[in-house]
Design a protein around this motif. Structure first.
Motif, mmCIF file in Angstrom:
data_model
loop_
_atom_site.group_PDB
_atom_site.id
_atom_site.type_symbol
_atom_site.label_atom_id
_atom_site.label_comp_id
_atom_site.label_asym_id
_atom_site.label_seq_id
_atom_site.Cartn_x
_atom_site.Cartn_y
_atom_site.Cartn_z
ATOM 1 N N GLY A 191 57.523 101.840 24.268
ATOM 2 C CA GLY A 191 57.551 103.027 23.452
ATOM 3 C C GLY A 191 58.494 102.817 22.291
ATOM 4 O O GLY A 191 59.020 101.719 22.090
ATOM 5 N N ASN B 99 52.970 116.733 29.316
ATOM 6 C CA ASN B 99 53.191 115.386 28.787
ATOM 7 C C ASN B 99 54.658 115.114 28.488
ATOM 8 O O ASN B 99 54.991 114.144 27.814
ATOM 9 C CB ASN B 99 52.366 115.159 27.511
ATOM 10 C CG ASN B 99 52.629 116.195 26.422
ATOM 11 O OD1 ASN B 99 52.877 117.361 26.717
ATOM 12 N ND2 ASN B 99 52.547 115.783 25.163
ATOM 13 N N GLN C 251 53.065 110.845 25.412
ATOM 14 C CA GLN C 251 54.045 111.033 26.472
ATOM 15 C C GLN C 251 55.447 111.037 25.859
ATOM 16 O O GLN C 251 55.860 110.071 25.225
ATOM 17 C CB GLN C 251 53.918 109.921 27.515
ATOM 18 C CG GLN C 251 52.556 109.886 28.206
ATOM 19 C CD GLN C 251 52.263 111.177 28.950
ATOM 20 O OE1 GLN C 251 53.026 111.585 29.830
ATOM 21 N NE2 GLN C 251 51.157 111.830 28.599
ATOM 22 N N THR D 4 55.090 105.495 24.571
ATOM 23 C CA THR D 4 55.855 106.716 24.774
ATOM 24 C C THR D 4 56.763 106.978 23.575
ATOM 25 O O THR D 4 57.013 106.096 22.750
ATOM 26 C CB THR D 4 56.722 106.597 26.031
ATOM 27 O OG1 THR D 4 57.661 105.521 25.847
ATOM 28 C CG2 THR D 4 55.871 106.313 27.258
ATOM 29 N N PHE E 148 56.468 106.475 34.085
ATOM 30 C CA PHE E 148 56.477 106.904 32.693
ATOM 31 C C PHE E 148 56.381 105.716 31.743
ATOM 32 O O PHE E 148 55.605 105.731 30.774
ATOM 33 C CB PHE E 148 57.735 107.714 32.392
ATOM 34 C CG PHE E 148 57.800 108.235 30.973
ATOM 35 C CD1 PHE E 148 57.055 109.336 30.588
ATOM 36 C CD2 PHE E 148 58.603 107.611 30.032
ATOM 37 C CE1 PHE E 148 57.104 109.812 29.280
ATOM 38 C CE2 PHE E 148 58.663 108.073 28.726
ATOM 39 C CZ PHE E 148 57.907 109.185 28.351
ATOM 40 N N TYR E 149 57.164 104.684 31.998
ATOM 41 C CA TYR E 149 57.181 103.529 31.109
ATOM 42 C C TYR E 149 56.200 102.430 31.516
ATOM 43 O O TYR E 149 56.081 101.421 30.825
ATOM 44 C CB TYR E 149 58.598 102.946 31.028
ATOM 45 C CG TYR E 149 59.550 103.781 30.205
ATOM 46 C CD1 TYR E 149 59.374 103.943 28.831
ATOM 47 C CD2 TYR E 149 60.634 104.423 30.800
ATOM 48 C CE1 TYR E 149 60.250 104.703 28.073
ATOM 49 C CE2 TYR E 149 61.523 105.187 30.052
ATOM 50 C CZ TYR E 149 61.319 105.326 28.684
ATOM 51 O OH TYR E 149 62.190 106.083 27.932
#
Length: 321
Positions: free
Chosen positions: A105, A196, A160, A136, A296-297
């Motif tokens: 991200g 999100n 996200q 992200t 998440f990552y």
């Protein structure tokens, strides 16, 4: 206890250029220093490196530098520096970052920008480019800007977004604590209504100037948990930014003038306080310390850089740019 530190910084002024480092921050914080400050009690430790605000021209160089040391550092993902409001330059930069598989991200630091930038046409266009790549966005903002990020989350539901440092609320100090403001709680709840979004339990020690207590900061953790639930909270140390403050008791290197300095136990103390709080509230500790950041990552199987990229990193470190 396994830990993915979702917010780790590193910097070295002999390698890269920064304009904001001064005082106790103006020292190298890289692999040797991190090795001296590993998390006590962690059976497994990994980290997400978050860009340390080099000059913009070196955002890509910073990624290469971290990649070179990633295995030794335990870094499984990189949040790269970017400016999302630069039109064609933004698209070009994101394209360059796509050659680096550890990039998960980006972060465009908004905390010193005018309120409203996150909803400008230029920024939203850049953020859509980010979402299209499946990356992200780390939102580093002040508390007054949380509503902007809520609007961004609504405008781009496929992006996200993680709120760094709980949006940097005013927390006071251990001796003069300040409770969560109704406005911050309201704005945090509004942001969390967007599925999100997630939130990092990080940065509060720095907001307290390095003088903090569990009792002082737990109400802010409670507000985050009430808003997001324990499946959308990520633990982060914010090392070394949140490891600067008054000298710890017994520090043989304490400045004689009482000025701020590096606190060797701060990283582990913040982990211990967060774990104790989560256990006391019945929250899912493994999710907060590991699973949520992994999801998440997308670091469950962090890809290895192809050989041609590793050769490029080695050439860059030799100065063949």
């Amino acid at each position: 206890m396994r830990v993915i530190d979702s917010h780790l910084h590193l910097w070295d002024e002999d390698v890269l250029t920064y304009t904001w480092l001064d005082g106790p921050y103006a020292h190298r914080f890289a692999q040797p220093e991190l090795d001296q400050d590993r998390l006590a009690g962690a059976s497994e430790e990994r980290a997400i490196f978050v860009q340390a605000e080099t000059v913009a021209e070196q955002f890509l160089d910073e990624v290469r530098w971290v990649e070179h040391h990633a295995d030794a550092l335990g870094v499984v993902g990189i949040v790269a520096g970017a400016r999302l409001d630069r039109g064609v330059d933004t698209v070009t930069h994101l394209g360059e970052l796509s050659a680096h598989p550890l990039v998960r991200g980006v972060r465009h630091v908004l905390q010193d920008d005018d309120d409203g930038l996150a909803m400008s046409m230029a920024f939203v266009t850049g953020a859509r480019e980010l979402a299209a790549r499946g990356w992200t966005f780390d939102a580093c903002i002040r508390a007054s800007q949380v509503p902007d990020i809520a609007r961004l989350a609504g405008a781009i539901p496929e992006l996200q977004i993680v709120l760094d440092h709980l949006g940097k609320p005013v927390v006071g100090t251990a001796d003069a604590p300040v409770g969560p403001s109704p406005e911050w709680v309201r704005d945090l709840d509004e942001l969390a209504r967007h599925p999100n979004t997630v939130c990092k339990l990080s940065g509060l020690p720095a907001e307290a100037g390095g003088t903090w207590s569990a009792a002082q900061l737990e109400p802010f953790l409670d507000a985050a948990a009430d808003a997001f639930g324990d499946q959308r909270l990520l633990w982060g140390s914010d090392w070394p930014v949140s490891a600067i403050g008054p000298a710890e008791t017994g520090d043989p290197h304490a400045p004689e003038d009482g000025s701020a300095t590096y606190q060797p136990t701060a990283r582990t103390r913040w982990l211990d306080v967060t774990v104790a709080w989560a256990n006391a509230r019945g929250h899912d500790v493994d999710a907060i310390l590991w699973g949520n950041a992994e999801r998440f990552y997308g670091t469950a199987a962090a890809p290895e850089a192809p050989e041609r990229e590793r050769r490029g990193i080695r050439r860059w470190l030799r100065g063949d740019r």
